[in-house]
Design a protein around this motif. Structure first.
Motif, short mmCIF file in Angstrom:
data_model
loop_
_atom_site.label_atom_id
_atom_site.label_comp_id
_atom_site.label_asym_id
_atom_site.label_seq_id
_atom_site.Cartn_x
_atom_site.Cartn_y
_atom_site.Cartn_z
N GLY A 28 6.09 -0.21 -5.05
CA GLY A 28 5.40 -1.17 -5.24
C GLY A 28 5.19 -0.97 -6.64
N ALA A 29 4.68 -2.36 -7.62
CA ALA A 29 4.07 -2.14 -8.48
C ALA A 29 2.81 -1.64 -9.08
N GLY A 30 2.96 -0.73 -9.60
CA GLY A 30 2.04 0.06 -9.58
C GLY A 30 0.03 -0.11 -10.14
N SER A 31 -0.47 -0.10 -9.71
CA SER A 31 -1.95 -0.40 -10.07
C SER A 31 -2.59 0.91 -10.21
N ASP A 32 -4.07 1.52 -10.88
CA ASP A 32 -4.63 1.56 -11.28
C ASP A 32 -5.23 3.19 -10.43
N ILE A 33 -4.96 3.77 -10.05
CA ILE A 33 -5.12 5.52 -9.12
C ILE A 33 -6.99 5.84 -9.22
N SER A 34 -7.17 5.54 -10.43
CA SER A 34 -8.56 6.00 -10.70
C SER A 34 -9.34 5.79 -9.70
N VAL A 35 -9.32 4.15 -9.34
CA VAL A 35 -10.04 4.00 -8.61
C VAL A 35 -10.52 4.49 -7.18
N VAL A 36 -9.53 5.56 -6.87
CA VAL A 36 -9.27 5.78 -5.88
C VAL A 36 -10.63 7.81 -5.59
N GLN A 37 -10.56 8.03 -6.87
CA GLN A 37 -12.23 8.98 -7.26
C GLN A 37 -13.70 8.31 -7.47
N ALA A 38 -13.02 7.44 -7.96
CA ALA A 38 -14.10 6.37 -7.92
C ALA A 38 -14.48 5.82 -6.26
N GLY A 39 -13.99 5.71 -5.51
CA GLY A 39 -14.35 5.61 -4.49
C GLY A 39 -14.93 6.14 -3.42
N GLN A 56 -14.27 4.48 7.66
CA GLN A 56 -13.15 3.71 8.18
C GLN A 56 -12.18 3.28 6.98
N ASP A 57 -12.93 2.88 6.34
CA ASP A 57 -12.34 1.89 4.47
C ASP A 57 -13.20 1.28 3.96
N LEU A 58 -12.47 1.37 2.63
CA LEU A 58 -14.11 0.30 1.31
C LEU A 58 -12.94 -0.46 1.03
N LEU A 59 -13.21 -1.64 0.69
CA LEU A 59 -12.74 -3.07 0.21
C LEU A 59 -13.39 -3.16 -1.42
N LEU A 60 -12.21 -2.65 -2.47
CA LEU A 60 -12.77 -3.34 -3.62
C LEU A 60 -11.73 -4.69 -4.27
N ASP A 61 -12.96 -5.55 -4.51
CA ASP A 61 -12.14 -6.68 -4.84
C ASP A 61 -12.26 -6.53 -6.31
N VAL A 62 -11.22 -6.11 -7.49
CA VAL A 62 -11.26 -5.48 -8.92
C VAL A 62 -10.36 -6.78 -9.17
N GLY A 63 -10.57 -7.36 -10.96
CA GLY A 63 -9.43 -7.49 -11.90
C GLY A 63 -8.21 -7.63 -11.03
N ASP A 64 -7.70 -7.02 -10.57
CA ASP A 64 -6.35 -6.73 -9.85
C ASP A 64 -6.34 -7.17 -9.18
N GLY A 65 -7.38 -7.77 -8.20
CA GLY A 65 -6.81 -8.06 -7.17
C GLY A 65 -7.63 -7.21 -5.83
N PRO A 66 -7.60 -7.27 -4.67
CA PRO A 66 -8.45 -6.17 -4.04
C PRO A 66 -7.83 -5.24 -2.98
N ILE A 67 -8.20 -3.99 -3.40
CA ILE A 67 -8.01 -2.84 -2.84
C ILE A 67 -8.16 -1.90 -1.90
N LEU A 68 -7.76 -1.56 -0.64
CA LEU A 68 -8.43 -1.32 0.50
C LEU A 68 -8.00 0.44 0.64
N LEU A 69 -9.15 1.21 0.64
CA LEU A 69 -8.85 2.71 0.54
C LEU A 69 -9.28 2.86 2.06
N THR A 70 -8.31 4.14 2.05
CA THR A 70 -8.18 4.31 3.75
C THR A 70 -8.12 5.73 3.83
N PRO A 71 -9.21 6.34 4.48
CA PRO A 71 -8.89 7.96 5.15
C PRO A 71 -7.13 7.85 5.55
N HIS A 72 -7.08 9.52 5.44
CA HIS A 72 -6.05 9.80 5.78
C HIS A 72 -5.73 11.49 5.94
N GLY A 73 -6.79 12.20 7.21
CA GLY A 73 -6.94 12.98 6.81
C GLY A 73 -7.88 13.57 5.34
#
Length: 99
Positions: A28-39, A56-73
């Motif tokens: 898909g259309a890229g977004s800033d992945i640096s938010v993962v380390q901050a999350g 379980q997950d973390l929802l961040l509502d940032v300038g470009d729209g919401p981002i859901l971070l979900t752990p997988h291992g």
């Protein structure tokens, strides 16, 4: 595998990020992945403060729209989507994919 998530209405970008912050897979259309380390830092602080070990997950509502971070291992799945109102549908699709 994760490219299937783009079929879910509203999802713009997905990326599987390893423990070192590298991209394992993305679609898909890229977004800033640096938010993962901050999350991860925020989650670590909250876990320490609350005496918890998992998340379980973390929802961040940032300038470009919401981002859901979900752990997988030891990896984290980043799912960028268009509207917080879509959160239930997004969580369902992510959990179905990761299970």
């Amino acid at each position: 595998m994760i490219v299937q998530l783009l079929e879910v209405r509203g999802i713009r970008h997905v990326a599987l990020i390893d423990a070192a912050g590298g991209i394992v897979s993305s679609a898909g259309a890229g977004s800033d992945i640096s938010v993962v380390q901050a999350g991860r830092a925020v989650i670590g602080s909250l876990q320490a403060a609350l005496g918890q070990t998992g998340w379980q997950d973390l929802l961040l509502d940032v300038g470009d729209g919401p981002i859901l971070l979900t752990p997988h291992g030891d990896q984290v799945l980043l799912t960028a989507f268009d509207d917080v109102a879509s959160l239930g549908r997004i969580r369902f699709a992510v959990r179905r994919l990761l299970s």
